[in-house]
Motif scaffolding. Structure first.
Motif, mmCIF file in Angstrom:
data_model
loop_
_atom_site.group_PDB
_atom_site.id
_atom_site.type_symbol
_atom_site.label_atom_id
_atom_site.label_comp_id
_atom_site.label_asym_id
_atom_site.label_seq_id
_atom_site.Cartn_x
_atom_site.Cartn_y
_atom_site.Cartn_z
ATOM 1 N N PHE A 2 0.814 -1.211 0.000
ATOM 2 C CA PHE A 2 0.000 0.000 0.000
ATOM 3 C C PHE A 2 0.853 1.268 0.000
ATOM 4 O O PHE A 2 0.610 2.194 -0.768
ATOM 5 C CB PHE A 2 -0.940 0.004 1.216
ATOM 6 N N ASP A 3 1.851 1.317 0.861
ATOM 7 C CA ASP A 3 2.627 2.554 1.016
ATOM 8 C C ASP A 3 3.640 2.745 -0.109
ATOM 9 O O ASP A 3 4.278 1.791 -0.537
ATOM 10 C CB ASP A 3 3.375 2.533 2.353
ATOM 11 N N ASN A 12 -4.566 4.801 -4.704
ATOM 12 C CA ASN A 12 -4.542 4.035 -3.458
ATOM 13 C C ASN A 12 -5.640 2.978 -3.445
ATOM 14 O O ASN A 12 -5.398 1.806 -3.160
ATOM 15 C CB ASN A 12 -4.764 4.975 -2.263
ATOM 16 N N THR A 13 -6.868 3.425 -3.721
ATOM 17 C CA THR A 13 -8.016 2.528 -3.586
ATOM 18 C C THR A 13 -7.924 1.343 -4.539
ATOM 19 O O THR A 13 -8.097 0.180 -4.132
ATOM 20 C CB THR A 13 -9.328 3.293 -3.854
ATOM 21 N N ASP A 44 -3.607 -2.948 3.258
ATOM 22 C CA ASP A 44 -4.734 -2.522 2.431
ATOM 23 C C ASP A 44 -6.027 -2.500 3.230
ATOM 24 O O ASP A 44 -6.862 -1.605 3.059
ATOM 25 C CB ASP A 44 -4.879 -3.466 1.223
ATOM 26 N N PHE A 51 -6.431 0.605 5.176
ATOM 27 C CA PHE A 51 -6.898 1.691 4.302
ATOM 28 C C PHE A 51 -8.409 1.630 4.103
ATOM 29 O O PHE A 51 -9.106 2.638 4.222
ATOM 30 C CB PHE A 51 -6.193 1.619 2.941
ATOM 31 N N GLU A 67 -10.130 2.873 7.141
ATOM 32 C CA GLU A 67 -10.040 4.303 7.400
ATOM 33 C C GLU A 67 -10.756 5.162 6.372
ATOM 34 O O GLU A 67 -11.352 6.180 6.705
ATOM 35 C CB GLU A 67 -8.567 4.727 7.467
ATOM 36 N N ARG A 68 -10.704 4.747 5.107
ATOM 37 C CA ARG A 68 -11.204 5.621 4.046
ATOM 38 C C ARG A 68 -12.446 5.124 3.323
ATOM 39 O O ARG A 68 -13.079 5.894 2.604
ATOM 40 C CB ARG A 68 -10.094 5.859 2.998
#
Length: 484
Positions: free
Chosen positions: A55-56, A139-140, A295, A298, A301-302
RNA sequence: UCCCCGAUAGCUCAAUGGUAGAGCAACCGGCUGUUAACCGGUUUGUUGUAGGUUCGAGUCCUACUCGGGGAGCCA
């Protein structure tokens, strides 16, 4: 292709410090996510680079004395680069380590940064769907892609470890007996010059004997009937492949082309089938939480607050099993007590989405397995339950309902008794001659067996918290949508 | 397929029937071990398509296309 002077590593390994530690020389290759320039210390650029392996992104700090500094200053989101340098502890916040670059080489520029479709800012999923070839750089969609891979492998691992054999059922089928909705035709006939022949009633019809397969052919809507044949020899089998439905479905839960997993187990009844479904879903959730923690954090959080707690709850709570008849009674009582349903609940009709949602989201608040549906609303191959009251005949069907998605699995124990199967074919006015090989299975060593179908993209929705099924498959196919 | 809503700058969105605007992005400058950076400036338009009403339409009407939410079909 030019080689880095030092070891080329995946960003995932660099950040996790697998095979490298602070002070080590390293090379990474990837695509620029962002570039911030600073005049401090004689000038430096902070370039974050993603290669999709985790992810990062990794941050490269490029100072004025690094080779290629002038080019680094001009980097914008999307540029492809190679960076060589030393892994160091980061002086800034937000990352433990970073690369102190000694050389930056631009592999591919972005033509026109202003119109780069996935520049470094928020985009709606609807917009990104229009640039499906580039959305995986966000990101997604990067996270979706990695989770999708993780779940695919987990499917195979689950079955392999339990002695199931993976069967490749055909994509093209010339049998018209799958009976699960509208099918896509497969033909090589010239649409402008269709061969025709006369029908017994004097009319004309297309002469498919001149077509590629010598008869009408379609894309499969299910591998089940085929996989039952292998089940009747290999005992425990499964398919995992593309499936096609030409239904004009315009929803966030339907695709014209989707991937389906269909296990089939011999010497098994409906409860063994439900046991398998439950264990299977738990295994998949457990695997993705462990292997794609970055992931999933993420998505938590989002995308959906509370996602991980919801999934852990599924891991820890047994699925609630409930006969259809009891569900109907429960829903009627709920309606009497004030639950607002748009549609009435009555024995013998299929439950509406609102009823399914009430059961799994409000009443039980956990996955629910509904079993023993009225035979009139289910497929011909489902096993007739023994000892039913007249007018209340049910079949050994089961649907697994989960919060947010609704039906994620549909399965049944199959009718293994030839006389009952023939009776069902007659009742539903299906021609026996079309089911020759399927009926043979009931004539030559028939056994009780059961199976289910799990829509892979619906599993993706459930696991990621994403809202639209078109955003959990790389290139969605739906009515009026077949781009890319 | 049905019901409801929407489509305006590269993206996200404003604009009583009367001159087309902001934020972000991009570009230029300033500041800064930055990290959704910040401050100043610059550039950006066939208002989804085709008709209609009107002195005048982004705005009102009709049709179509595409998208979203819900329903049906289902996985």
């Amino acid at each position: 292709m030019r080689r880095c002077g030092v070891k080329w590593m995946r960003v995932a390994d660099v950040l996790a410090r697998r095979g490298i530690d602070v002070g080590g020389a390293v090379c990474v290759k990837g695509w620029v996510r962002s570039n911030r320039e600073s005049k401090a210390d004689g000038g430096l650029c902070f370039v974050t680079i993603s290669d999709g392996t985790c992810f990062d992104p990794v941050q490269a700090v490029v100072r004025a004395d690094a080779a290629g500094f002038a080019n680094a200053q001009r980097l914008t989101a999307g540029c492809a680069v190679e960076v060589e340098g030393t892994l160091v502890e980061s002086q800034g916040k937000g990352q433990a380590v970073e690369i102190a670059a000694t050389a930056v080489r631009v592999v591919g520029w972005v033509d026109d940064p202003e119109t780069y479709p996935v520049s470094n800012k928020r985009h709606t999923f609807e917009y990104l769907r229009e640039v499906a070839h580039l959305r995986v750089r966000t990101n997604t969609f990067g996270a979706v892609a990695r989770v999708r891979h993780c779940l695919s492998f987990a499917v195979h691992r689950f079955f392999h470890e339990r002695g199931f054999y993976y069967v490749h059922t055909p994509i093209i089928t010339a049998s018209d007996c799958e009976g699960a909705g509208q099918m896509f035709r497969v033909s090589t006939l010239d649409l402008l010059k269709l061969p025709t022949r006369s029908r017994p009633d004097g009319g004309r019809e297309v002469d498919f004997s001149q077509d590629f397969f010598g008869k009408e052919a379609h894309l499969t809507v299910s591998g089940q009937l085929n996989v039952e044949t292998y089940c009747s020899a290999l005992s425990r089998v499964y398919t995992f492949g593309p499936t096609f439905r030409a239904e004009n479905s315009n929803t966030s839960r339907h695709l014209a082309e989707f991937w389906m997993i269909e296990p089939e187990i011999a010497f098994a009844d409906l409860h063994a089938d439900a046991d398998l479904a439950e264990e299977f879903i738990r295994f998949l959730i457990d695997t993705v939480l462990t292997e794609r923690a970055d992931d999933m954090r993420f998505f938590e959080e989002r995308i959906e607050k509370g996602l991980i707690a919801r999934l852990r709850h599924v891991l820890e709570t047994p699925f609630r099993r409930l006969p259809y008849t009891e569900a109907v009674e429960l829903l009627r009582r709920a309606a009497d007590k004030g639950a607002k349903f748009e549609f009435p609940v009555a024995w013998g009709t299929d439950l509406q989405s609102e009823h399914e949602r009430y059961l799994t989201e409000e009443h039980f608040k956990q996955p629910v397995v509904l079993m023993h549906y009225p035979k009139s609303i289910k497929a011909f191959y489902m096993r007739l339950d023994d000892g039913c009251a007249p007018g209340r005949e049910t079949v050994s069907a089961m649907d697994v309902l989960v919060p947010r998605i609704g039906e994620i699995i549909g399965g049944s124990q199959r009718e293994e008794r030839l006389d009952r199967l023939d009776q069902r074919l007659d009742e539903m006015k299906l021609p026996k001659e079309d089911y020759g090989w399927y009926r043979d299975l009931r004539r030559y060593g028939t056994v009780p067996h059961a199976g289910f179908g799990l829509g892979f993209e619906r599993l993706m929705l459930f696991v990621t918290g994403m809202q639209n099924i078109r955003d959990v498959i790389p290139f969605p196919r739906a009515p009026k949508q077949a781009d890319f």
